[in-house]
Design an enzyme around this catalytic site. Structure first.
Site, short mmCIF file in Angstrom:
data_model
loop_
_atom_site.label_atom_id
_atom_site.label_comp_id
_atom_site.label_asym_id
_atom_site.label_seq_id
_atom_site.Cartn_x
_atom_site.Cartn_y
_atom_site.Cartn_z
N ASN A 6 -9.44 6.21 43.76
CA ASN A 6 -9.21 5.67 42.41
C ASN A 6 -7.75 5.77 41.99
OD1 ASN A 6 -12.15 7.16 42.30
ND2 ASN A 6 -12.15 5.13 41.38
N ARG B 283 -9.78 12.98 47.19
CA ARG B 283 -10.77 12.58 48.18
C ARG B 283 -10.14 11.76 49.29
NH1 ARG B 283 -13.26 9.03 44.77
NH2 ARG B 283 -11.88 9.71 43.08
N GLY C 147 -15.76 7.10 39.52
CA GLY C 147 -14.92 7.52 40.62
C GLY C 147 -15.61 7.05 41.88
N CYS C 148 -14.88 6.53 42.84
CA CYS C 148 -15.52 5.95 44.02
C CYS C 148 -14.64 6.15 45.24
CB CYS C 148 -15.77 4.45 43.84
SG CYS C 148 -16.71 4.02 42.36
N THR C 149 -15.24 6.01 46.41
CA THR C 149 -14.51 5.95 47.66
C THR C 149 -15.02 4.75 48.44
OG1 THR C 149 -14.29 8.36 47.72
CG2 THR C 149 -13.87 7.16 49.77
#
Length: 360
Positions: free
Chosen positions: A290, A303, A122-124
């Site tokens: 994501n 997010r 999971g990333c931003t």
């Protein structure tokens, strides 16, 4: 109601800290890799900083989760003929990494292609343009086995004849790239896009092994960073958007001058969408987590909305890498699965830095 406003987000950013926020964060260790050495020797100077036995133990803990019958079959196939299946320079570098770490070649290949086989990240990622036309790029990398990966996170300057050609943040043992910068050209980060089951991923993995028309995801990013024909933002965007690969994903790319920034939403074979900065539409930044940007994020993992509110609370006039670090430090955006934060700008290559994160 005021808690949902930009004023509340701005207050939260001020609580996080002023310009000195980064002073309290540990930096990932940084090393140089000499591309003029033989492929099998390139990573040795970096690997020697880690205990081989400890690395092997932690690796087996991670791999235990993914050692299905299908994956074991893949390991047998790859280990027997790695040079037939992986392109230059990855086969040689992986062979050298395996030798130094006293591991099977198939195990190191699996580590390098784990993203293509699994859904664990999971990333931003954010690319923003300030009012002076500067392009800033920042990302949080979230992943399983967070504690181990924090210890394996390194910044690598890939050099030839003493000159840095490109820089990446990677995990020890990986020859590919999830986060990278080509000085004065472009920056790039990878976010996971969950569009396939484990079985589908294995099938696509096998197709990639027997075809020279597809690329493993982290290899594709390094290819874009290293090739002379992708030394510009436009050519890198084209390469990342339209070259067939094994896994759906999001490539977030920033350039070195105004308007150069985009989120590339990838299917396996080509781009499904390219979402660009557009000041005429008020889009001075693009933020990707994501989930497809045209769909609402799930309430269980939103997010995006806090990140967008935090960016707008800072505003285009004040945005810079310090501000983006604050955004990537707010609750939810930075979380228990966050491994590291990287800040970068192709036009200001010396600003590249990666911080190890411990958010809850």
């Amino acid at each position: 109601m005021w808690r949902n406003s930009s004023w509340f987000i701005l207050a939260a950013l001020l609580v996080i800290g002023g310009p000195t926020l980064s002073r309290g964060l540990p930096k990932a260790p940084r090393y140089s890799l000499n591309l003029d050495l033989a492929e099998e020797e390139r990573w040795n100077a970096i690997l020697r900083h880690w205990d081989v036995g400890d690395y092997q133990r932690k690796f087996k803990e991670i791999m235990h989760k993914f050692m299905t019958a299908e994956v074991l079959d893949l390991l047998d196939i790859i280990a027997g003929a790695v040079d037939d299946y992986l392109p230059v320079p990855y086969a040689g570098e992986i062979r050298g990494i395996a030798k130094y770490l006293q591991m099977d070649i198939g195990e190191v290949v699996l580590l390098n292609t784990l993203y293509d086989l699994t859904v664990s990240g999971g990333c931003t990622s954010i690319v923003a343009e300030d009012t002076k036309g500067n392009i800033w790029h920042a990302r949080n990398m979230d992943y399983d086995f967070t504690a181990t990966l924090r210890n394996w996170t390194v910044v690598v300057d890939f050099q030839s004849k003493g000159k840095t050609l490109y820089t990446s943040t990677t995990f020890l043992g990986q020859a590919g790239v999830f986060t990278g910068q080509r000085p004065n050209a472009f920056t790039v980060s990878l976010n996971e896009r969950d569009k396939g089951s484990m079985l589908e991923n294995v099938i696509q993995f096998l197709k990639a092994l027997i075809s020279n028309k597809t690329a493993f995801t982290s290899f594709q990013i390094r290819d874009a960073l290293s090739r002379n024909d992708t030394m510009t933002y436009d050519s890198a965007l084209k390469h990342l958007a339209y070259h067939p690969e094994t896994a759906p994903n999001y490539f977030i790319i920033g350039g070195n001058k105004a308007t150069e920034g985009a989120v590339i939403t990838r299917d396996r074979l080509t781009a499904a969408d390219v979402w660009c900065l557009d000041l005429s539409k008020g889009r001075w930044f693009v933020l990707e987590t994501n989930y497809d940007h045209w769909e609402p994020p799930p309430k269980s993992d939103d997010r995006r909305d806090p990140g967008n509110k935090a960016m707008n609370a800072i505003g285009q006039d004040a945005i810079d890498l310090d501000g983006m670090l604050k955004v990537l430090s707010i609750r939810l955006v930075c979380n228990s699965g966050t491994v590291y934060t990287t800040l970068m700008s192709a036009a200001h290559p010396s600003s590249y830095v990666t911080f190890i994160r411990h958010c809850e």
